[in-house]
Enzyme design. Sequence first.
Site, PDB file in Angstrom:
ATOM      1  N   ASP A 476       0.495  -1.016  -0.113  1.00 30.43           N
ATOM      2  CA  ASP A 476      -0.138  -0.218   0.286  1.00 30.43           C
ATOM      3  C   ASP A 476       0.291   1.141  -0.017  1.00 30.43           C
ATOM      4  O   ASP A 476       2.504   1.030   0.282  1.00 30.43           O
ATOM      5  CB  ASP A 476      -1.123   0.148   0.742  1.00 30.43           C
ATOM      6  CG  ASP A 476      -2.562   0.673   1.144  1.00 30.43           C
ATOM      7  OD1 ASP A 476      -2.631   1.534  -0.172  1.00 30.43           O
ATOM      8  OD2 ASP A 476      -3.024   0.308   1.853  1.00 30.43           O
ATOM      9  N   ASP A 546     -10.773   2.424  -2.947  1.00 28.30           N
ATOM     10  CA  ASP A 546     -11.513   1.200  -1.814  1.00 28.30           C
ATOM     11  C   ASP A 546     -13.171   2.102  -1.506  1.00 28.30           C
ATOM     12  O   ASP A 546     -14.074   1.724  -1.268  1.00 28.30           O
ATOM     13  CB  ASP A 546     -10.775   2.852  -0.566  1.00 28.30           C
ATOM     14  CG  ASP A 546      -9.103   2.482  -0.611  1.00 28.30           C
ATOM     15  OD1 ASP A 546      -9.300   1.213  -0.835  1.00 28.30           O
ATOM     16  OD2 ASP A 546      -8.745   3.095   0.868  1.00 28.30           O
TER      17      ASP A 546
HETATM   18  C1  GLA Z   1      -5.543   1.561   1.970  1.00 32.24           C
HETATM   19  C2  GLA Z   1      -5.905   0.632   1.475  1.00 32.24           C
HETATM   20  C3  GLA Z   1      -7.298   0.073   1.927  1.00 32.24           C
HETATM   21  C4  GLA Z   1      -6.363  -0.803   3.579  1.00 32.24           C
HETATM   22  C5  GLA Z   1      -5.982   0.818   4.221  1.00 32.24           C
HETATM   23  C6  GLA Z   1      -5.447   0.120   5.510  1.00 32.24           C
HETATM   24  O1  GLA Z   1      -6.749   2.781   2.493  1.00 32.24           O
HETATM   25  O2  GLA Z   1      -6.883   0.939  -0.128  1.00 32.24           O
HETATM   26  O3  GLA Z   1      -7.495  -0.756   1.534  1.00 32.24           O
HETATM   27  O4  GLA Z   1      -5.667  -1.073   3.203  1.00 32.24           O
HETATM   28  O5  GLA Z   1      -5.032   1.347   3.257  1.00 32.24           O
HETATM   29  O6  GLA Z   1      -4.794   1.553   6.133  1.00 32.24           O
END
Ligand code: GLA
Length: 729
Positions: A476, A546
Site C-alpha cells: 500500500d 476503496d
Molecule cells: C488503504 C487501502 C485499504 C486499506 C487501508 C489500510 O486505504 O486502500 O484497502 O488497506 O489503506 O489502512
Amino acid sequence: MIKYNEKNRLFKLSTADMTYAIKIAPGNYVAHVYFGKEIPDEDLTWLLRLDENPFTPETNARDKAVYMDTLPFEYPCLGTGDFREHAFSVLDKDGMSTVDLRYKSHIIYNGKPKLKGLPATFADENKAQTLEITCVDEYCGIEVVLIYSVIENYSSVIRSVRIKNNSTNPVNITRAMSMALQLDSDKYDMHTFYGSWARERHLERSKLHHGKQSIDSLRGESSHQHNPFFMLVSHTADEKQGEAYGFSLVYSGNFFAQAEVTQHSKTGVTMGINYVDFNWLLEEGEEFQTPEVVMVYSSSGIGNMSRTYHDLYRNHLIRSKFKNTRRPVLINNWEATYFDFNYEKLLNIARDASELGIEMLVMDDGWFGHRDSDNSSLGDWFVYEKKLSPGLPQLVSEVNKLGLKFGIWFEPEMISPDSELYKKHPEWAIQVKGRPLTLCREQYVLDYSQKEVRDYIYEMLRKILTSANIEYVKWDMNRQLTEAGSCFLRADRQREIWHRYVLGVYEMMERFTTDFPDILLENCSGGGARFDPGMLYYSPQIWCSDDTDAIERLKIQYGTSMCYPPSAIGAHVSDCPNHSCGRITPFETRGHVAMSGTFGYELDTTRISENDRQMIKEQIKQYKKYCHLIINGDQYRLGNVFSDISYDAWLFISKDKTQALLTYVQVLAKANERSKRIKLDGLNPDWYYKNDVNDLVLSGSALMNGGFNFENLWGDFKSKQVYFTRVEK
Ligand code: GLA
C-alpha cells in the site's frame, strides 16, 4: 515491421493494421509523417506538404522560423522557433535553454530493449523490432536517442527517449518527455480519467479546442485525480467504430499529458514525466532514460483499442507467474474489522471463511509496531505481540491448517512520527530542511531516493516474509508527497527527488519480486491512486478503489477497463450498507461486479445473513467456472454508465469464441418496462450458442444484431449473468 527507405529518408513502422511514419526532413529535423490505419509500401513524404511549404530551410532560409513553427516534430525542442509545446529543454553551461536537435544516425534491430531502472514492456527477440534515431545538439553536446518499438500483431508503437551528455560540461535537463507527435487534424474528442479518493478513473469526453488541454500529477504518484492514460478519438467513435488513439505512460510518479490544437488546427500530443519541479543534472558521460509511452491505434472503435491494451499488458508488461491463472479467492479483514482485531478474531474469520470455500485470509493494516489506529508505527515492521500473540508463524500455520493461504499488508514507503524508526532516523523522511513537514493520514513519506533507507526497510520486510508461509502481499501507499526534498541530496540534485523516489520504489519492487517470485503481489495506493502500467510490471493486480459499492464500481471499473485488463482489477464483495456511500445492494449484484475483476471478499462473514453466506459458496463456484474468460478472454463493454446510468452490461468471450459470459446490471428499475434487450458483440455470427438461462439456441448473428432479452428484474441494483456456449445446430 520497421523499414527505412534511404532515398526518401523515411521510416515506416507497420504492425497489425497500423502504420507509423517518420521522415528526416530538410535541415535534418526528425518529423512526424503519419500515425493511423495501415498504408502499404509507398512514399508518404507528400503528407508533410514540403512542396507546398515555401519555408523549408533550403528554399527560404530568410523565413526559417515559419518552417520551425509548422514542421510536425517527433521531439520538439525549446528555443529555435517552434512555439508549440516542447518535449525537451535543458539549461546548458552558459545558462541557456535553447536546444537544436538534428538527426545524426539510426539503427534498427530485433527485439525490444529493457529500460534501466524502469518498468517496460517486453517481447521475444523474434516478435519485436526497435528503431533508435540518434539526434544531437552539436553546441551543447547533448545526444538524444528516440526509441520506437513495435511488437508483432499489436497496433501499437512504444516510445521512450535516452539522453546522454557527450560534452565535458554538466547539463541540466529541465524537461524530457517520453514522446511527442502531431496528428494532422483536430477533429478528435479527448477522453481523460479523473477522480478522487474512492472515485477513481471517471471518464470525461470533450471535444478538442484550440489551445492546450492537459492532465497531470504532481503528487509523487500517478494519483486518484488523473490517470496517466488518455485517448483521442474521432468525434463519432464509439465502442464498435471510429478511430481511437490511446496514450499510456508506464510510470508511477508525477506525469504530464497534453493535447494542443495549433494555429493550423493540428493536434500535438505530449506525454512524460511532469516537467514542473523537475531538474536532472547530467554530468559528463551520464545518461538519462525516460519511461515509455505505449501508444495504441484502433481503426475500429474504442473497444478494440482497449482489447489491444489488455492483451499487450497481459502478455508483454505483467511478468508475474500468476498473471494468466486464477488467483485464490481471498477474504481481507479491512472492512470487517479495521484496526480492531487480534489473533482470535482473525482465526474466527478464517474458520468461517474456510467453510464457505474461501481460499486465502489477508491480514490488512494494524498488525505491526503498536498500531491500533492510523496514527502510528509505519516503519516498524515487526509483529504487534499484543494483537497477534502467540505470534505470526503460529497464526499462519493455524490458518494453513484450515486449508487457507495467508496474505499480509505492508505500507513500506511510509514512516509515522510515532514510530521507533522516526525516533532513530527523522532525517529519513522526505522533507525540506528548515520547514515543517505536512502530515497526511498522520504519516510522512520515506526518502526512497536513498539506498540505505531502502535496504533497512527491505530487510524488515524480508524478515517477516521468511518468518511464516506468506503467499500474498498487499503493498500500500497511502499519502502523497509534500515538501519534496532529501536530507541527503546535493542542492543541485534536489529537484531529482521526485523521480529518484519512483526509481527507489521500482528498485524495491524489483528486489521483492526477484526474491519472492511465488508471493502474489497486489499493489494499492489509498485504493487506486497507483493504478498504472508501471505497477503492473511488478504486480499482476492492483486494488482498484476503496469504494467497494457495486454501483459506484460500475463507473470505476468501466473507466479502468479502458486501458487495463480486468484480470488486474482488484475487486471485492463487501458489506452493506456500503462503507463508502451507504447504499444497499443485493449480495448477488455485489458478486457479479467483483467477479469482473480479481474477486474476493472484504466483510465479516459471521455478521451477514445465512442466505448471503450460502450465496458465497455459489459465487465461488460460478467464479471458478467463468474465471478463465475474465482472466484471459476478450472484454466487450455493452453499456456506458457515463452516458446512461440506468443499466450496465459487459461480456467476456474466450479467445476461440466458443464461450461467453454476459453480465447485466439494472441500476434503476422502471415501471412498465417488461424487459431489456442487450445486443452482444464479438461472437462468431455463423456459430450457434446456447445460454444457461432459457436454453434457447441462437446464432451469433441473432445475438449480436437482435440481442438477448433480460426479463424484468424487479427492483433497483439487480443483476444477472448469462453463460453462452457454442453448440452444433
Ligand atoms: C488503504 C487501502 C485499504 C486499506 C487501508 C489500510 O486505504 O486502500 O484497502 O488497506 O489503506 O489502512
